[in-house]
Structure formats: C-alpha cells, structure tokens
Write a protein that holds these residues in place. Structure first.
Motif: not given
Length: 496
Positions: A12-22, A51-55, A154-157, A472-481
């Motif tokens: 994968g190469a979306g937000n969750a994947a990128a956070c996992a890779a980093l 690009g909304a992020m619930r934090v 999303g594109p900027g992220l 919640t989607g982008l934040v959960s992707g980042a956290v779990l990634g």
C-alpha cells in the motif's frame, strides 16, 4: 522489476502505509512500499479525502504544536477543545457501542502524539476553517470536534508523506500489486506481486498490509454489504479491491468487524464510477443539515438535522441508496445559500435553480412534482420558527407534527431563489477487515498471531460499526500504521 529482499515490506502507499513505512524505517529496518496504482493515482483513498483529522486537543496550546497560528487567530477564533472522553463518547455513540475497546483506546490515546510525530516527518496541518467552522457574531467557531486538517487535503498529505519516505530511503514501487503472501512453516516471508503483468517475488522478514478495504470490488460489495451496493459510486481509488484482506484470509487470518457496514455519503448523482482526482472529494454534498432531502416520490426520508454533519454523513449514503432509484435531491432556499460548503460551487455537479418553488418542482428530474409541493407546504407549516437558528450549535430548531421530523437547523423553504442538488450513494470504505493485536500483528482464526504479518488502515476491522465520526479515518490510519510499522521493524530485527 526483478525479485528482491527487504526487511519490512509495506503493501500500500496511502496514509496508513506511509506511516507504517516511516515507523519501520525508524527501527533501522530496510523498507519498501508496493503501490498497485500508477504514480499519478498513488495514495489510495487518502488522496481523495478532504484531509480532516479528529484528534484529542485541550485548546490552542495543543493546536500550536500541530500548526502555526497568528496572534489574531489565537485571540479571535474559538477553537474549543476535544477531550479523550468526548472522543470515546463519539466513537461509542455512533457505532452503537460496538467499537473494539482496545483499538479505540489506542486510537484516542495516541492520536495527538502520532500527529506530532507526523509533523516531525514534514507533514503539515492547518485549521479546517472552510468546512468545520461557522462565523457567529463576527467570530469563527469550530464545531463537531474537528479543528485540524491536512495541508492541501488528501493530495497534500500523500505528497508530503511520500516525500518523507523518499528522504528516509524508502523506495515506492508503482504498478506493483501484491496478489498473495509467501508463507513458510506458518511464517510470512514476503509476497508474490505483479508488476505490469509480470510476476515478482519479494522476500521480507515482515509484511505490513495497508492496501485498503474492498469498496472498489462490486462482487465483494454485493456479497457483504448487500443488494444494490454494486450500484453505488466509489468516492476514491479503483484499486481498493480487497486484495490485502483476501490474501490474509487465504492463510488463516481472522475476519473482524462490521462486514456489512461501510462509510458512504451523499455524492453527486452523475459523478463517475470511481473518484476523479481533478475534482477530489468535491462530488460530496454535505450541507444537507441546512436544508431537506426528498426522494423520487417527493418525500423526505431522513432527519437531516439529527446531529452535526460529522456524525451522520457517513451513514446517510446508505440511506440514499435504499431510496427508489437510488437518488435524492437536496433542497435549499436563499436564506442558507451563503452557508453552503465549498463543494456546492464547483462546475461539475447536478444542480437546478429556480425563482419559485413551483418552477423548482418542474426541474427536479425523476421526482413526483405534486407530492414534492405538498411536502414543502407541510414542511413550512411544521418549522419551529420561534427558536433561533444557529448552525454552530445544536440549536433545537426543529419541526412539529411531521412523520419524519427534523431535530436541528430547520428553516422554512419559502424565499427564492431556490437551489437543488441531485445525489446518490458515494462509498468511501468498508468496515469489515482483519483482526489485529495491540501491536498491529494479524491474528489467525485459531487465536494466535500469524508470525511476520501486520496490518493497518481500512483493512483492519473492529473500529467502526454502522457509522463513523468524521475525521477518524486518517487518524486511525496514521495511529495504526505507526503501530504496525514499529512492530514490524522490531520483529524483523528479532526484538519481538
């Protein structure tokens, strides 16, 4: 592309994947990412989001750790706060208290620190003025718990995350779709992929699956979500076909979560079958709390003001899909036109405008004209006009005596010009997926982890049931990634 070996392979190469890779790279592991899409369509569904992020945040002092604010903004904008207890209440309430308690605790407890970590990697955030704040008495007031969005949406992220990956020495292999896992003696050792039609074997000490749900697969949608879901539009990428889920299930992974549930919204009726990056998420039409929605029979069918948009939009797409001919019209009069969101001002949309309600009725293609006029008459008589209208709070300005009530933000529809927008169901992502541990490891159906296999993002099941709190989607992707990447990197190094 030749066969190769790597410590951690991220599918994968979306937000969750990128956070996992980093995160995996931070452990010292060599890392590579596989992207099924060509480079111009990279990033999965993340690229198509607003690009909304619930934090969790406790005021301006926290927010300035995520983005820059001027002194005027600090003084004149009411950002509010969003506590862990509020986050937990929202997750429980909208999922009918079915959300996995351990995953939910991880999501909430690590949301702020994960976003600070993302910022340290070069990801930029900004206040979400355009979609999450109304001007009340000359002052912007944020509502619904969302005060943060990714810079550039999303594109900027995705762009900044991919730049961070390249800087960290992580190659991204485009047009390379994983098709099966390599398993030896019960341990995952890599994947078989296809690169431009050619089979490639990629060995890895650990694999992180982060390649989305099955929303782009019409057969799986119909099988799990039910009849008519093959007719839904897909808001995002055409590449989220459930491949990661299926390859994990094929080696005994445990399915988890709400397999008949999904995130689905009101989406322009004439949008293409899959997302269009030139338009992004602007086919969505999310100002329905300020108006009414009617179906082909000319009838209202849902409480448009049941809650803030953030807590209803992700389930109302399914409601629209269940209507006759799978469409609805959103109706507004001149009193609220200046408050409609930015997506109501694009060129590519299905819109009609009229000076009188009778003229509008004739323009609503597919709608029973006489019943629509009757609905408007009954609606106008039912609005509690004695209650002040305030879109920044749940104002209690509802209706009386209607079969389908409206709870908040009800206005008479009696001042032209009038505008109407045709919508159908736009499917964002599916809720069913894989069961993971608190370390991001994929569990097997026998209750034991599958060694060497981790997962993150949309293909993890258990967080969302029936509905979803916006952002919640982008934040959960980042956290779990980040969780999965860190776990995979340590596993590859023999530290687990």
């Amino acid at each position: 592309m030749d066969d190769f070996q790597v410590d951690v392979l991220v599918v994968g190469a979306g937000n969750a994947a990128a956070c996992a890779a980093l995160a995996a790279r931070e452990t010292g592991a060599s890392v590579a990412m596989l992207e099924a899409a060509p480079e111009e369509e990279r990033g999965g569904n993340s690229t198509y989001t607003a690009g909304a992020m619930r934090v969790v945040f406790h005021g301006v002092d926290d927010l300035v750790q995520l983005y820059d604010l001027t002194e005027d903004e600090k003084r004149d904008v009411d950002f509010g706060s969003y506590t862990a207890d509020q986050y937990l209440d929202d997750m429980g309430r909208v999922t009918n208290y079915r959300c996995d308690p351990e995953l939910t605790d991880i999501l909430i407890g690590r949301s702020f620190e994960t976003m600070k970590w993302m910022r340290s990697k070069g990801v930029r955030f900004q206040p979400s003025y355009g979609r999450q704040a109304f001007k009340v008495n000359g002052k912007y007031k944020f509502w619904g718990g969302l005060a943060v969005e990714a810079w550039g949406g999303g594109p900027g992220l995705v762009d900044l995350e991919h730049k961070a990956a390249v800087k960290a020495g992580i190659p991204i292999h485009y047009e390379t779709a994983a098709v099966s896992l390599i398993e030896e003696d019960g341990v995952v050792r890599g994947v078989i992929a296809r690169h431009k039609g050619r089979k490639v074997k990629i060995g890895a000490k650990a694999v992180v699956l982060a390649c989305g749900g099955f929303e782009s697969n019409a057969e799986m949608r119909t099988r799990y979500l039910g009849p008519t879901w093959d007719l839904a539009k897909v808001r995002g990428t055409r590449f989220n076909t459930g491949a990661g889920i299926n390859m994990a299930l094929a080696i005994g992974a445990k399915p988890h979560g709400n397999w008949s549930g999904s995130h689905a919204v009101g989406w322009d009726m004439n949008a293409p079958e899959f997302g269009d990056l030139d338009v992004g998420d602007n086919f969505q039409k999310h100002s329905y709390p300020l108006g009414i929605m009617v179906n082909a029979n000319g009838l209202r069918f849902v409480d448009e003001g049941a809650d803030f948009r953030n807590y209803t939009y992700a389930k109302y797409g399914a409601v629209i899909l269940s209507q006759p001919q799978q469409f609805a019209w959103q109706i507004f009069d001149s009193k609220v036109l200046d408050k409609l969101r930015d997506e109501y001002r694009i060129k590519r949309m299905t819109k009609v405008r009229a000076d009188t309600i009778e003229e509008l009725a004739k323009k609503l293609e597919g709608v029973d004209e006489q019943q629509f006029l009757k609905t408007i008459k009954e609606w106008n008589a039912a609005v509690m006009t004695e209650v002040p209208f305030n879109p920044a709070i749940k104002d209690g300005r509802g209706t009386r005596g209607l079969a389908v009530p409206k709870t908040n933000w009800a206005n008479t529809i009696d001042q032209g010009p009038f505008e109407a927008y045709a919508v159908t169901c736009g499917l964002t992502f599916t809720f069913g997926g894989l069961k993971i541990t608190n370390e991001g490891e994929v569990e097997g159906s026998d209750g034991h982890v599958i060694p060497g296999l981790f997962a993150a993002g949309e293909l993890v099941g258990g967080l969302f049931y029936h509905n979803y709190p916006g952002g919640t989607g982008l934040v959960s992707g980042a956290v779990l990634g980040k969780l999965a990447g860190d776990g995979a990197g340590k596993y590859a190094a023999g530290k687990n």
